[in-house]
Write a protein that holds these residues in place. Structure first.
Motif, PDB file in Angstrom:
ATOM      1  N   ARG A 198       0.850  -1.255  -0.019  1.00 60.23           N
ATOM      2  CA  ARG A 198       0.058  -0.125  -0.016  1.00 60.23           C
ATOM      3  C   ARG A 198       0.883   1.373  -0.053  1.00 60.23           C
ATOM      4  N   ILE A 199       0.386   2.189  -0.530  1.00 60.04           N
ATOM      5  CA  ILE A 199       1.120   3.681  -0.616  1.00 60.04           C
ATOM      6  C   ILE A 199       0.329   4.611   0.272  1.00 60.04           C
ATOM      7  N   VAL A 200       1.175   5.210   1.202  1.00 54.95           N
ATOM      8  CA  VAL A 200       0.730   6.006   2.070  1.00 54.95           C
ATOM      9  C   VAL A 200       0.972   7.520   1.564  1.00 54.95           C
ATOM     10  N   PRO A 201       0.093   8.389   1.438  1.00 52.60           N
ATOM     11  CA  PRO A 201       0.299   9.739   0.711  1.00 52.60           C
ATOM     12  C   PRO A 201       1.177  10.643   1.830  1.00 52.60           C
ATOM     13  N   THR A 202       1.678  11.581   1.414  1.00 48.21           N
ATOM     14  CA  THR A 202       2.478  12.670   2.146  1.00 48.21           C
ATOM     15  C   THR A 202       1.385  13.756   2.302  1.00 48.21           C
ATOM     16  N   THR A 203       1.258  14.206   3.582  1.00 47.33           N
ATOM     17  CA  THR A 203       0.036  15.537   3.741  1.00 47.33           C
ATOM     18  C   THR A 203       0.958  16.229   4.716  1.00 47.33           C
ATOM     19  N   ALA A 204       0.577  17.492   4.915  1.00 45.62           N
ATOM     20  CA  ALA A 204       1.094  18.331   5.544  1.00 45.62           C
ATOM     21  C   ALA A 204       1.060  18.220   7.325  1.00 45.62           C
TER      22      ALA A 204
END
Length: 275
Positions: A198-204
């Motif tokens: 699974r790919i985990v998005p980068t968030t601020a």
């Protein structure tokens, strides 16, 4: 159904070490138990980590096995920590012994890797240098033999692996000259029925820890968590910490699933769609 028991890291180090030392000397368990004036069931429990080996027990067994010098000191140092929930392993062999033992006890392993691909999914040439630089890799790596052993364990299908990969890690790998080969490798591993990527998005405002960690589970109950840096690996079995990391892993997985649903709207997300 009873919950799986938590095995403290030093207990496992001592127990697996005692068993290995006895087998290396080709001494049967019953024979050694007889010489120690100990029941075979008790010695077996000590070697399996089901009974805690107190320092006096360890010293007694080591004496009959003829272990002395540096090896003896390492055993006794581990024996001092058999009641500690957590352990920092600075010795590579001790660290791998723990990693391998927890892996064999698990039915599911969760790997979170925010900034570089997990060791078990990287191509061999990725271990030579940090992507795009001439520097040593920032991600701690396994030795060649240890890496081979763990890769074979991933492929044998005995347990489920969930790899949670940070979007930044995927993009960094995608910029390498061998990106096509890497994505083919990732796709091949992800196609296995017992492996999930699974790919985990980068968030601020991402609350996830910046450091990579490996969570070992039995029947979806966390047994231990390990996180590495260049010089050591920390193994944690404290219940509060296990619950915290288990919650983090679930949060990361939810983020990844939301990300997968929105993948078509993300710019430059070829890698995410390919998996």
């Amino acid at each position: 159904m009873s919950l799986p028991s938590i095995r403290r890291p030093a207990v496992l180090l001592v127990s697996s070490g005692l068993r290995e030392a006895r087998e290396r000397r080709k001494i049967g368990l019953r024979h050694l138990a007889y010489r120690l004036r100990m029941s075979p069931a008790r010695l077996s429990g000590l070697e399996l980590g089901k009974r805690i080996a107190h320092p006096s027990d360890v010293s007694h067994i080591l004496g009959f096995l003829g272990i002395s010098g540096v090896e003896y000191e390492k055993f006794m140092e581990s024996a001092k920590h058999v009641y500690d929930d957590n352990l920092v392993a600075t010795d590579d062999m001790r660290s791998f012994s723990l990693m391998w033992t927890y892996e064999q006890m698990s039915d599911r392993i969760v790997e979170w890797s925010p900034f570089c691909l997990p060791d078990l999914l990287r191509l061999p040439q990725h271990f030579d240098r940090e992507p795009g630089t001439d520097e040593e890799p920032a991600c701690p790596e396994l030795g060649p033999l240890e890496r081979t052993v763990r890769r074979e364990a991933v492929l044998d299908g005995s347990r489920h692996y969930l790899f949670l990969i940070g979007e930044d890690a995927l993009r960094s790998a995608g910029n390498e000259p061998d990106a096509d080969a890497q994505i083919r490798s990732l796709r091949s591993v992800a196609s296995l029925h017992h492996v999930t990527v699974r790919i985990v998005p980068t968030t601020a405002n991402n609350p996830s820890p910046a450091h990579a960690f490996t969570l070992f589970e039995d029947r979806r109950t966390p047994m231990a968590v390990a996180f590495k840096n260049v010089h050591c690996t920390a193994y944690l079995t404290d219940r509060a910490l296990l619950d915290r990391y288990s919650g983090t892993a679930k949060s990361l997985q939810r983020q990844a699933l939301r990300n997968a649903a929105a993948a078509d709207t993300l710019a430059d997300f070829t890698w995410g769609r390919a998996l």
